[in-house]
Design a protein around this motif. Structure first.
Motif, PDB file in Angstrom:
ATOM      1  N   GLY A  56       0.817  -1.208   0.000  1.00  0.00           N
ATOM      2  CA  GLY A  56       0.000   0.000   0.000  1.00  0.00           C
ATOM      3  C   GLY A  56       0.850   1.257   0.000  1.00  0.00           C
ATOM      4  N   ARG A  57       0.171   2.395   0.115  1.00  0.00           N
ATOM      5  CA  ARG A  57       0.893   3.670   0.155  1.00  0.00           C
ATOM      6  C   ARG A  57       0.977   4.233   1.567  1.00  0.00           C
ATOM      7  NH1 ARG A  57      -3.091   7.757   0.101  1.00  0.00           N
ATOM      8  NH2 ARG A  57      -5.066   6.995  -0.720  1.00  0.00           N
ATOM      9  N   LEU A  64       5.855  -0.487   0.621  1.00  0.00           N
ATOM     10  CA  LEU A  64       5.361   0.886   0.504  1.00  0.00           C
ATOM     11  C   LEU A  64       5.711   1.435  -0.873  1.00  0.00           C
ATOM     12  CD1 LEU A  64       4.310   3.625   1.597  1.00  0.00           C
ATOM     13  CD2 LEU A  64       6.579   3.961   2.572  1.00  0.00           C
ATOM     14  N   VAL A  65       4.670   1.786  -1.630  1.00  0.00           N
ATOM     15  CA  VAL A  65       4.866   2.411  -2.932  1.00  0.00           C
ATOM     16  C   VAL A  65       4.026   3.689  -2.935  1.00  0.00           C
ATOM     17  CG1 VAL A  65       4.668   2.143  -5.436  1.00  0.00           C
ATOM     18  CG2 VAL A  65       5.190   0.152  -4.016  1.00  0.00           C
ATOM     19  N   PRO A  66       4.684   4.856  -2.985  1.00  0.00           N
ATOM     20  CA  PRO A  66       3.952   6.125  -2.931  1.00  0.00           C
ATOM     21  C   PRO A  66       3.298   6.445  -4.276  1.00  0.00           C
ATOM     22  CG  PRO A  66       6.309   6.548  -3.098  1.00  0.00           C
ATOM     23  CD  PRO A  66       6.134   5.063  -3.012  1.00  0.00           C
ATOM     24  N   GLU A  67       2.241   5.744  -4.565  1.00  0.00           N
ATOM     25  CA  GLU A  67       1.513   5.898  -5.832  1.00  0.00           C
ATOM     26  C   GLU A  67       0.044   6.088  -5.491  1.00  0.00           C
ATOM     27  OE1 GLU A  67      -0.254   6.057  -9.250  1.00  0.00           O
ATOM     28  OE2 GLU A  67       1.936   6.041  -9.233  1.00  0.00           O
ATOM     29  N   LYS A  68      -0.556   7.187  -5.965  1.00  0.00           N
ATOM     30  CA  LYS A  68      -1.914   7.506  -5.532  1.00  0.00           C
ATOM     31  C   LYS A  68      -2.979   6.534  -6.032  1.00  0.00           C
ATOM     32  CE  LYS A  68      -2.225  11.109  -9.026  1.00  0.00           C
ATOM     33  NZ  LYS A  68      -2.393  12.538  -9.235  1.00  0.00           N
ATOM     34  N   SER A  69      -2.680   5.689  -7.010  1.00  0.00           N
ATOM     35  CA  SER A  69      -3.663   4.689  -7.442  1.00  0.00           C
ATOM     36  C   SER A  69      -3.745   3.516  -6.465  1.00  0.00           C
ATOM     37  CB  SER A  69      -3.325   4.166  -8.843  1.00  0.00           C
ATOM     38  OG  SER A  69      -2.129   3.413  -8.818  1.00  0.00           O
ATOM     39  N   LEU A  70      -2.780   3.421  -5.540  1.00  0.00           N
ATOM     40  CA  LEU A  70      -2.810   2.400  -4.492  1.00  0.00           C
ATOM     41  C   LEU A  70      -3.628   2.896  -3.316  1.00  0.00           C
ATOM     42  CD1 LEU A  70       0.850   1.051  -4.052  1.00  0.00           C
ATOM     43  CD2 LEU A  70      -1.104  -0.174  -4.943  1.00  0.00           C
ATOM     44  N   LYS A  72      -4.347   2.962   0.800  1.00  0.00           N
ATOM     45  CA  LYS A  72      -3.391   3.008   1.914  1.00  0.00           C
ATOM     46  C   LYS A  72      -2.971   1.603   2.310  1.00  0.00           C
ATOM     47  CE  LYS A  72      -4.834   7.416   3.817  1.00  0.00           C
ATOM     48  NZ  LYS A  72      -5.464   8.101   4.951  1.00  0.00           N
ATOM     49  N   THR A  73      -3.925   0.691   2.431  1.00  0.00           N
ATOM     50  CA  THR A  73      -3.641  -0.734   2.626  1.00  0.00           C
ATOM     51  C   THR A  73      -4.384  -1.459   1.510  1.00  0.00           C
ATOM     52  OG1 THR A  73      -5.445  -0.899   4.229  1.00  0.00           O
ATOM     53  CG2 THR A  73      -3.230  -0.630   5.114  1.00  0.00           C
ATOM     54  N   HIS A  74      -3.677  -1.754   0.460  1.00  0.00           N
ATOM     55  CA  HIS A  74      -4.281  -2.236  -0.782  1.00  0.00           C
ATOM     56  C   HIS A  74      -4.485  -3.746  -0.791  1.00  0.00           C
ATOM     57  CE1 HIS A  74      -5.119  -1.079  -5.042  1.00  0.00           C
ATOM     58  NE2 HIS A  74      -5.038  -2.398  -5.163  1.00  0.00           N
ATOM     59  N   LEU A  89      -7.652  -6.026  -0.066  1.00  0.00           N
ATOM     60  CA  LEU A  89      -8.171  -5.520   1.208  1.00  0.00           C
ATOM     61  C   LEU A  89      -9.255  -4.469   1.011  1.00  0.00           C
ATOM     62  CD1 LEU A  89      -4.804  -5.303   3.198  1.00  0.00           C
ATOM     63  CD2 LEU A  89      -6.533  -7.122   3.246  1.00  0.00           C
ATOM     64  N   GLY A  90     -10.077  -4.647  -0.025  1.00  0.00           N
ATOM     65  CA  GLY A  90     -11.146  -3.689  -0.304  1.00  0.00           C
ATOM     66  C   GLY A  90     -10.648  -2.448  -1.008  1.00  0.00           C
ATOM     67  N   ALA A  91      -9.580  -2.585  -1.775  1.00  0.00           N
ATOM     68  CA  ALA A  91      -8.958  -1.444  -2.450  1.00  0.00           C
ATOM     69  C   ALA A  91      -9.887  -0.838  -3.507  1.00  0.00           C
ATOM     70  CB  ALA A  91      -7.654  -1.891  -3.112  1.00  0.00           C
ATOM     71  N   THR A  92      -9.890   0.469  -3.576  1.00  0.00           N
ATOM     72  CA  THR A  92     -10.738   1.185  -4.536  1.00  0.00           C
ATOM     73  C   THR A  92     -10.465   0.761  -5.974  1.00  0.00           C
ATOM     74  OG1 THR A  92     -10.787   3.090  -3.046  1.00  0.00           O
ATOM     75  CG2 THR A  92     -11.388   3.487  -5.343  1.00  0.00           C
ATOM     76  N   ASN A  93      -9.197   0.634  -6.344  1.00  0.00           N
ATOM     77  CA  ASN A  93      -8.836   0.298  -7.726  1.00  0.00           C
ATOM     78  C   ASN A  93      -8.591  -1.192  -7.946  1.00  0.00           C
ATOM     79  OD1 ASN A  93      -9.014   2.953  -8.729  1.00  0.00           O
ATOM     80  ND2 ASN A  93      -7.035   3.426  -7.814  1.00  0.00           N
ATOM     81  N   GLY A  94      -8.876  -2.014  -6.971  1.00  0.00           N
ATOM     82  CA  GLY A  94      -8.809  -3.454  -7.129  1.00  0.00           C
ATOM     83  C   GLY A  94      -7.406  -4.027  -7.192  1.00  0.00           C
TER      84      GLY A  94
END
Length: 131
Positions: A56-57, A64-70, A72-74, A89-94
């Motif tokens: 996640g970000r 840790l990858v500081p990428e906004k498409s990730l 926070k806990t992906h 983990l229920g990530a917005t972008n899957g």
């Protein structure tokens, strides 16, 4: 049949190399390699040596990858009984493995060379045997 009563008999099972209790058998280890993501991180590798690793970000993520498409806990990778699996983990972008979207909070077994896409970030799962 000889008529012997074998009710209380014992069978000894001999496993390969069981005569040496200090013999170490190969165990699996794995790494994630960043293929697509922030330019300065391409090729970075993370060793999966914990039983649970979060992608996640968020700064508490082990990967840790500081990428906004990730998120926070992906996603989470878990090692159990020598098998690596990943869960979204229920990530917005899957989260996708080899192009197939994972159902939220369900577990998917990873195999050598699987590609994992989390948001717009792509990793390669590389499993190797250690001696």
């Amino acid at each position: 049949m000889s008529g012997r009563d074998l009710t209380n008999s014992t069978t000894k099972i001999i496993l390969p190399n069981s005569d040496d209790p200090n013999k170490k058998f190969p165990r699996k280890s794995a790494v994630l390699v960043l293929l697509i993501g922030p330019q300065d991180m391409i090729g970075k590798q993370w060793t999966l040596d914990l039983k649970s690793v979060t992608i996640g970000r968020f700064t508490a993520s082990e990967i840790l990858v500081p990428e906004k498409s990730l998120s926070k806990t992906h996603a989470r990778i878990i090692l159990a009984d020598g098998v690596y699996s990943i869960s979204d983990l229920g990530a917005t972008n899957g989260t996708f493995v080899n192009g197939k979207k994972l159902a939220e909070y369900s577990s998917f077994q990873l195999r050598h060379n699987d590609q994992i896409r989390a948001g717009s970030v792509v990793f390669k799962f590389v499993e190797k045997a250690e001696s």
